[in-house]
Each structure stands twice: as structure tokens, then as C-alpha cells.
Write an enzyme that holds these catalytic residues in place. Structure first.
Site: not given
Length: 418
Positions: A125, A200, A236, A239, A252, A362
Site C-alpha cells: 500500500d 484507493e 485509526r 494505528q 491495516k 479527513e
């Protein structure tokens, strides 16, 4: 390039995803048929195993389509890829001489279940979207330190898990893990609370390279077989605690979803787009040799368990800063062997506007600006029962080249074994 008409009526629908100009590759099954390769055309699927057995497709001495994946074809290389596309077009175009032989080999898409279209060899990735990288860097490090010093010079990536790449429609179990609140003295264990998506594009390597041998940008472009939509689900909060100093790991590794149809590079040729302006010159091995980006409209829909889907983001694959060919070239630069079936995720694709952001991190600015769904509920991150769907297409003259949906529904986290 205008629409190439087919004798299959639905393939001529200007808003349909699977015209003759597309011919994407997938794997399907029905109640009567075990999983096998198929080609989408309109609202039908051409059974490639039966077409080959009937002698309508004869590309090599040995069969290519008697296995439930497209890797056998991928390994044959660009000349055979082109020959297949030419043959399929001849069989399915308006006025085809062999229509009567092909018609019995068509399966209604509504009767089919779709499976993984290829065997994923390795998964890498990348982090090749500048707007996404800038937004995330601003959230965590401030605008003055948003991009790492290397970002404008190399496509940053990490090695992911091929074992948990799944096809659209596969339910995703909320992961467990360690997290640490900013004001806590020690980490805690439990379900992820800040579950996210990443919009993606996935590039599929068709032919490989040798260990110890770098490849040029043009060689890398020729090696790419096709593309899928890709959602790299992200935990998140897990992570944030684990990623220093080696980057994402469990945050992930739990799931990556892809769309069920491989849109070939040949189908996307009319939609090539130029590279973005370079703030800093790239080293020679990465310098653009032509238009290697794509004009692909992208969309994210989110639906609560009891409610209609709402579009929460729209963007375009042109917003990437590094192309798949540049990612592949850089990947092999050190001598890393690339293999047929390798999957390269582009990294989150976001645009410059708020409604063009390809992740909830975001869109809600790390939860500070929640968005509202069709049922009136608010979301900072994904809740159990939510369904996230990625959509993508390139718009041609009277036709669309579509990818098919990339969707997943979140299930509650499991109980830890006692």
C-alpha cells in the site's frame, strides 16, 4: 473513442458500467456452476471456461480458463492480453458472425455470485495522494510539518497483508487491538473505536521482474495488467499507538476490500491523464515519460444499518501525485522481485475540497466535524452495521467504463478467546 456497439442490448446503455469498450475480468459462480473466469458485458457474464472449451477462445496450447482466477492469463504477457481483447470484441460486437455460438455461454449477472478475480501474491500500500497526505499530516503534525521531507521525492509505501484482501460484499469484522488515549499512562485493549476507509485505486501486476533487477518506468507501465477499486480499511486509533517507528501494522492488516472486476489497462487507454505539476524535480528513474495517470471519477457512499446510502465524497484518480507505474518502478528499484498477482494500493485519493476527501479522518477532521447520514445520525467514524461503498468510472463518448461497486458492511468486534 466512441461507443463500440454490441449485439447485447444492455452493453449499449450509455450509463451502464460494462460496454464493449470495457470488457472487465472477474470470477463468478451460480447454483449450477462452480467459480470460474467470466467477462462482464452489459448485464451478462461470458463464461470463459466454456468459451475456451468450445474452441471460441484459443490463445495458447494449454487452457487458461479452467481455474477460478485470472493469474494464468496474466502470466502470458501483453501480447496475449491484447489477443484476448481483440477476440472478445470480435465475438461480442454488433453483427458478430459467431453470435449463435456465444449466446448459450452468457450467464445473467443477476444470477451470479462474484468472487476474488485473481490470487493476490503480495500486497503493498502506498501513500501517493498529496491532498490526503497533506490533510493527515496537518491533523497530526500541523500545517508547517504536514508532508515528511521525503514525500515529494519518493512514493512512500509499506508491505501489507495479501491474506486479508477480500472481494466486494465481504463483511468486515471490527478489529481488536491496543490503543492509548493521549492522557492515559498505559494502553488499553478493546475494539477499534475510530474505524475508517481509504478510497484507493489498486494496480495489479501482470508480469513479474527478477530479484536484483530494477525496471524502468515504461517497463513498469507495460507490466500492469489492470486496476480495481480498493478500500484499505483503517483502524485509526490502533494505528496512532503502533505506527512509530515502523508504520502501520494491525491497523491495516485486518481487511482490504477490492471491487470484483479487473478493468484492464487497455480499457483505460482513452482516459490517460498527464502528471501533476512537480514542486520538486523527481530523480531520473521516476521522471514522467508520458501520461500515466487516469481520469477516473470516484465516489464514496455511506449507509447506516437502517437507512439509505448517502454520497459523502467525490474525487478523481487524477489527484494522485505518483502513478502506479512510478510506484511499481520504485518498489523494484532495490531489487525487490515483483510477481504476477502483486497488488499495489495507491493510497487514499482526495481532492482539494472538503467533499473530495477519501477518508473519514479527513472528512470529519479527526472527528471534530461529524457528518450526517440519511437517517439523521451523525458519524465521526464508522459504526457497526454501516456499509461503505466505493464507486468508480471513466466517462467516454456515449459510454462508461465502470469498475463495479467495492462494498463492505461492518460487523461487531469478536470476543477475545478465553
Amino acid at each position: 473513442m466512441p461507443l463500440t456497439k454490441s449485439w447485447i442490448a444492455a452493453a449499449n446503455d450509455p450509463t451502464g458500467p460494462f460496454p464493449l469498450n470495457n470488457l472487465p475480468y472477474g470470477v463468478f459462480s451460480t447454483e449450477e456452476l462452480p467459480p470460474r473466469p467470466g467477462v462482464a458485458i452489459g448485464d451478462m457474464i461470458l463464461d470463459m471456461e466454456e468459451a475456451e472449451a468450445a474452441g471460441l477462445i484459443a490463445l495458447t496450447d494449454d487452457p487458461l480458463f479452467d481455474v477460478p482466477y485470472w493469474n494464468e492469463l496474466m502470466e502470458e504477457g501483453p501480447a496475449v492480453w491484447a489477443a484476448l481483447r481483440e477476440r472478445l470484441t470480435a465475438l461480442l460486437k454488433d453483427g458478430a458472425a459467431e453470435r449463435e455460438k456465444v449466446e448459450p455461454l452468457l450467464v445473467p449477472m443477476a444470477d451470479a455470485e462474484l468472487h476474488m478475480p485473481f490470487m493476490v501474491c503480495e500486497y503493498t500500500d502506498f501513500y501517493a495522494g498529496r491532498h490526503h497526505a497533506t490533510n493527515v499530516g496537518t491533523i497530526f503534525r500541523g500545517a508547517e510539518n504536514a508532508l515528511p521531507p521525503n514525500w515529494l521525492h519518493i512514493p512512500i509505501g509499506y508491505n501489507g497483508r495479501a491474506s486479508t484482501v477480500v472481494v466486494s460484499g465481504t463483511d468486515i469484522v471490527r478489529p481488536l487491538g491496543q490503543t492509548k488515549a493521549p492522557d492515559a499512562d498505559a494502553p488499553s485493549f478493546g475494539p477499534c473505536r475510530r474505524l475508517d476507509i481509504e478510497l484507493e485505486l489498486g494496480a495489479i501486476v501482470g508480469t513479474g521482474s527478477d530479484m536484483g533487477q530494477p525496471i524502468t518506468l515504461d517497463q513498469a507501465d507495460a507490466m500492469i495488467f489492470g486496476y480495481v477499486l480498493l478500500n484499505d480499511w483503517s483502524a485509526r486509533d490502533i494505528q496512532a499507538w503502533e505506527y512509530q517507528p515502523l508504520g502501520p501494522f494491525q491497523a491495516k492488516a485486518f481487511a482490504t476490500s477490492i471491487s470484483p472486476w479487473i478493468v484492464t489497462k487497455a480499457a483505460l487507454e482513452p482516459f490517460r491523464a498527464p502528471a501533476p505539476a512537480r514542486e520538486k524535480p523527481l530523480l531520473p528513474y521516476l521522471q514522467d515519460t508520458g501520461p500515466m495517470f487516469y481520469d477516473i471519477e470516484l465516489q464514496v457512499d455511506m449507509a447506516p444499518a437502517e437507512g439509505e446510502a448517502k454520497t459523502i465524497a467525490r474525487t478523481n484518480a487524477r489527484e494522485l501525485y505518483y502513478s502506479a507505474a512510478q510506484q511499481l518502478t520504485h518498489h523494484a528499484l532495490c531489487g525487490c522481485e515483483m510477481n504476477p498477482g502483486d497488488l499495489l494500493g495507491s493510497g487514499t485519493i482526495s481532492g482539494p475540497e472538503k467533499d473530495q476527501r477519501g477518508s473519514l479522518l479527513e472528512l470529519t477532521w479527526s472527528g471534530k466535524e461529524p457528518l450526517h447520514l440519511s437517517d439523521g445520525t451523525a458519524r465521526s467514524f464508522i459504526e457497526d452495521g454501516d456499509t461503505l461503498t466505493l464507486k468508480g468510472w471513466s466517462q467516454g463518448d456515449g459510454y462508461r467504463v465502470g469498475f463495479g461497486d467495492c462494498a463492505g458492511t461492518i460487523l461487531p468486534a469478536p470476543s477475545f478467546p478465553k
